[in-house]
Design an enzyme around this catalytic site. Structure first.
Site: not given
Length: 461
Positions: A266, A434-437
């Site tokens: 994402p 990276d929007h996960r991190a």
């Protein structure tokens, strides 16, 4: 008594599935010492030199230059220098089991293998001529194949027949197979890589008229493309005839990885304008070999990552790995595709050291001589297209890293400066995260730190 061991296709990095023997640098049965370059192996990114780990010699070389083999495949038989009988060598070959023969589905230009047909019942074994010199393994293989041993010529000592001789005799002559969209040409007097032969066939080019730039004059893909470009008449370009070029293994790997990254990660983007007039002035005042603008940016990114370590991460499944040092991967364009050599611990290096490191890395990247550890990993990436006049762009994250900075050219733009309107060179920066991190607030803090460092270049010196 000689100590024998297999010499197999090595594995450099998790992405490597196969390699091509570019050339053997030592002959069969020629003694060599530790550190001698034994062979050159081409992968999708580099041409690597394989050095001897100890003194010894090859008592049997199986792999042929120009051919591609999976990781773990048997390439040759090594001896510690002692004498070995043909039977001992044949026994090692017959008993060898590859350690890793997995192929990357996109790494080779091969069509899917057809389902194997049920093997016919083997014929009754023909009689063995009296006094025939043959290894036990070769005899068993010949009897299983129903091969007439009187028609087999041995290549071993005193004409001894080996397993390889049996396989060669049992192999019926066949026409070259047509694989993929282009035909595979049989080996001829000209030494060339498989892809070079394919391209030559496509363009009806005589390989004998192409100057090879590979080891010992071997014709490579770039040589064929250059010859095609020189031979193409102007009328073809005017008529709009397209030039068909199959993707290289390296470009297929890049395409697969970036497609996966764009689909699974994402992405979000943080963009900022940064004045570059002070940095350009600082560079102009430097004495001796001046660092490039890119060298300043590498140093600035490394220091900013130290201030905002939440950006200095990799994502592995459900885990986030945060790093103490800034290993900055820098995009370098080559004829074969994009390579990202790494400046390790860039926060500890001076501008001059970064400039020297990048100069050496870029030179080796363009000639395919990077070592795997020099472009594998990294905690952050930098892609600068400013030298091409690109004003602004967004880059795709290079997994498993968490972010990449895209930099455009410095162009004159108006900015507010102490209540006045000034026109100065301005850089357009775009950070892909990276929007996960990574959260937006951390990305904003990183861009603020980066802008401050670029606008105060004395902090980078």
């Amino acid at each position: 008594m000689a100590k024998l061991k297999p010499f197999t296709m090595p594995k450099w990095g998790i992405e490597m599935a196969e390699g091509t023997i570019a050339d053997w640098m030592v002959a069969e049965n020629a003694p060599f010492t530790r550190g001698t370059v034994l062979t050159l192996i081409e992968t999708d990114k580099i041409t690597n030199e394989v050095e001897a780990e100890a003194d010894g010699r090859f008592v049997r070389i199986l792999a042929k230059p120009g051919e591609t083999y999976p990781v773990g495949a048997l390439l040759a038989v090594l001896s510690d220098g002692g004498e070995a009988s043909a039977a001992e060598i044949d026994a090692l070959i017959a008993g060898f089991r590859p350690s890793d023969t997995r192929f990357d589905p996109d790494a080779a230009d091969t069509a899917p293998a057809a389902a194997p047909a049920a093997p016919p019942a083997p014929p009754a074994p023909p009689p063995v001529p009296a006094g025939l010199a043959i290894s036990p393994a070769a005899l068993a293989e010949a009897q299983a194949l129903g091969l007439d041993l009187s028609q087999v010529q041995g290549s071993g000592r005193h004409g001894r027949i080996s397993v390889q001789d049996v396989h060669q005799a049992a192999r019926a002559p066949v026409a070259p197979a047509l694989v993929g969209p282009l035909p595979l040409l049989p080996e001829g007097p000209v030494r060339a890589t498989p892809v070079a032969r394919r391209l030559a066939a496509l363009h009806e080019l005589d390989l004998a008229k192409v100057a090879g730039t590979g080891p010992r004059g071997k014709v490579r893909r770039a040589d064929v493309l250059a010859a095609v470009a020189n031979a193409r008449p102007a009328t073809a370009a005017a008529a709009g005839v397209p030039q068909v070029m199959p993707m290289s293994s390296m470009r297929r790997t890049i395409a697969r990885r970036l497609t996966q990254a764009k689909q699974e990660i994402p992405h979000f983007y943080v963009r900022r304008r940064v004045r570059a007039d002070r940095l350009l002035a600082h560079r102009a005042a430097a004495k001796g070999d001046r660092p490039s603008v890119n060298d300043y940016l590498i140093r600035a990114c490394a220091l900013a990552l130290g201030e905002v370590p939440a950006i200095n991460v990799q994502v592995h499944g459900q885990d986030i790995h945060q790093f103490a040092q800034a290993d900055v991967a820098v995009a370098v364009a080559t004829e074969r595709g994009l390579v990202t050599p790494i400046v390790f611990a860039a926060e500890t290096q001076s501008l001059a050291a970064i400039a020297a490191t990048m100069k050496a890395l870029a030179a080796r990247a363009r000639t395919g001589q990077l070592r795997p550890e020099e472009f594998s990993g990294g905690s952050f990436s930098l892609s600068n297209l400013g030298s091409f006049g690109v004003e602004q762009f967004d880059a795709i994250i290079n997994p498993p890293q968490g972010a990449i900075l895209a930099v455009g050219s410095a162009r004159p733009e108006p900015i507010a400066d102490d209540g006045a309107l000034r026109i100065v060179p301005v850089l357009h920066l775009s950070l892909s995260c990276d929007h996960r991190a990574i959260d937006g607030a951390d990305a904003g803090r990183f861009m603020a730190a980066l802008a401050r460092l670029i606008e105060q270049p004395e902090l980078l010196a």
